[in-house]
Design a protein around this motif. Structure first.
Motif, short mmCIF file in Angstrom:
data_model
loop_
_atom_site.label_atom_id
_atom_site.label_comp_id
_atom_site.label_asym_id
_atom_site.label_seq_id
_atom_site.Cartn_x
_atom_site.Cartn_y
_atom_site.Cartn_z
N ARG A 57 0.75 -1.26 0.02
CA ARG A 57 -0.02 0.12 -0.08
C ARG A 57 0.86 1.49 0.11
N THR A 71 -6.20 -2.71 0.12
CA THR A 71 -5.72 -2.73 -1.32
C THR A 71 -6.92 -3.51 -2.25
N ASP A 116 -9.97 -3.29 -4.54
CA ASP A 116 -10.29 -2.32 -5.67
C ASP A 116 -11.36 -0.98 -5.00
N ALA A 117 -12.27 -1.54 -4.37
CA ALA A 117 -13.20 -0.58 -3.77
C ALA A 117 -12.86 -0.55 -2.15
N HIS A 118 -12.96 0.81 -2.02
CA HIS A 118 -12.43 0.91 -0.51
C HIS A 118 -12.42 2.68 -0.40
N TYR A 119 -12.27 3.21 0.70
CA TYR A 119 -12.29 4.68 1.22
C TYR A 119 -13.24 5.28 0.59
N ASP A 156 -3.90 6.71 -5.38
CA ASP A 156 -4.31 5.29 -4.90
C ASP A 156 -5.70 5.29 -4.11
N ARG A 157 -5.82 6.20 -3.24
CA ARG A 157 -6.96 6.22 -2.20
C ARG A 157 -8.03 6.67 -3.35
N ARG A 189 -8.63 6.34 -6.53
CA ARG A 189 -9.08 5.45 -7.38
C ARG A 189 -9.83 4.39 -6.69
N ARG A 190 -9.53 4.00 -5.50
CA ARG A 190 -10.37 2.97 -4.84
C ARG A 190 -11.84 3.87 -4.30
N PHE A 213 -13.88 3.46 -7.32
CA PHE A 213 -13.88 2.48 -7.99
C PHE A 213 -15.46 2.07 -8.52
#
Ligand code: TXA
Ligand code: MG
Length: 347
Positions: A204, A234, A236-239, A328-329, A331-332, A335
């Motif tokens: 991450r 990590t 794909d869908a998060h945050y 990164d954050r 993108r998630r 997602f």
């Protein structure tokens, strides 16, 4: 906060440490985001973290330890790479994954044979970890948010996230307030559990960059391979906030806004360049540098979420390495929203 004489440890910290020792949950600030803590060696307490978050029980949590604590208590072996990273970055926003020592309950690592360990630098976190079990314990703590939702960077975020659980008699005994988290995004995670076969792997990205790690390790950490340890941050869908989030290139922003408004949609905008021409229903402007942006990112997403617009548009950031952590954050966070957005535009 009131202070007791001899030890100079605030009463609130002592009470929080005692609550942890009694198997209860305590939310506490770290320099990255707020964590929801439990005694890492108490499987029932760790299970309560999963229950409070609504998190699947096969997802591992990070064990937080006090500065100078004996890391060999937690891990089977301490490679030289870990020693070097500790010297360079602890206390601080860096987690590494090592082979778990046999006596450490598998509950903290979601049944995997590894353990994630980090020594945070926030003074309240350090005080709590130093008071808990005389500085010899480990506090398992994922970010203090419901599974998949935006991480909290203020105590008020934690309280908003866990309305039920923080009420008296709820699952969470205390919420310590340490102001706004300075870094604002979760710690960098490096896997050191498979060095012989894979070398160090960056699971991450975060405030401590791949380049900074490379300067200490002598190699650039690899990207995760298929067999890398699972990490829920990590997925794909998060945050993600409740409102759909869509990243839009700066050049396309005016056009997208016009299309949405023509369809009667309300929109919130998170910008980092000035856009005086755009009339969003809610607007949050973030600093045009990765450190400042990370600091304000989650508070910004939460605030825009409160506007209950149809969509949160995020001005797409540069793809340069220095923006890797926040990209990164984002993108998630975005997602799951693409399809919803396409439908909104009628495409
Ligand atoms: O900055 C942070 O790391 C914050 C603060 C509270 O310290 N914590 C945090 O925890 O972000 P959480 O649970 O939201 O994310 C921890 C990540 C997850 O992606 C988890 O899967 C991974 O660390 N992780 C923890 N232990 C692991 C292990 N043994 N193997 C692989 N991944 C692990
Ligand atoms: Mg999290």
């Amino acid at each position: 906060m009131s202070v007791v004489s001899k030890t100079d440890v605030p009463l609130e910290i002592i009470a929080a440490a005692q609550a942890l020792e009694a198997g209860k949950l305590v939310a506490f600030p770290t320099e990255t985001v707020y964590g929801l803590g439990a005694d890492a060696e108490n499987p029932q307490a760790v299970a309560n973290i999963y229950a409070a978050k609504g998190r699947p029980s096969n997802h591992p949590v990070i064990v937080h330890i006090a500065p100078g604590a004996d890391i060999s208590y937690w891990a089977k072996e301490i490679p030289a790479e870990a020693e070097k990273l500790i010297a360079a970055f602890w206390p601080g926003p860096l987690t590494f994954i090592l082979k778990r020592a046999d006596h450490i309950p598998a509950a903290v690592s979601g049944g995997q044979d590894t353990v994630g360990i980090r020594c945070p630098s926030h003074p309240v976190a350090i005080a709590l970890l130093s008071a808990f079990k005389g500085g010899k314990g480990g506090v398992a703590a994922p970010s203090a948010n419901k599974f998949g939702h935006v991480s909290p960077t203020m105590a008020s975020h934690v309280i908003e996230e866990f309305e039920q659980e923080v009420q008296s008699g709820g699952l969470i005994a205390r919420v310590l307030d340490g102001g706004q988290s300075e870094v604002g995004i979760e710690s960098t995670i490096v896997d050191l559990s498979r060095l012989a076969t894979h070398g160090p792997v960056l699971l991450r990205p975060g405030h401590i960059s791949a380049e900074q790690l490379a300067a200490v390790l002598g190699v650039i950490p690899a990207s995760p391979d298929a067999a890398a340890p699972r990490a829920s941050g990590t997925l794909d869908a998060h945050y993600a906030p409740h409102t759909p989030v869509v990243q839009v290139a700066v050049e396309e922003l005016d056009d997208v806004v016009q299309q949405l408004q023509a369809k009667g949609k309300t929109l919130a905008l998170m910008s980092y360049l000035a856009h005086p021409a755009i009339h969003a229903d809610a607007w949050r402007h973030l600093p045009n540098d990765p450190v400042g942006y990370a600091h304000d990112l989650y508070a910004g997403l939460r605030e825009l979420d409160h506007a209950h617009a149809d969509v949160i548009l995020v001005e797409a950031l540069p793809q340069e390495k220095i923006w890797q952590g926040v990209n990164d954050r984002l993108r998630r966070a975005a997602f799951d929203s693409r399809d919803v957005f396409e439908k909104m535009l009628g495409n």
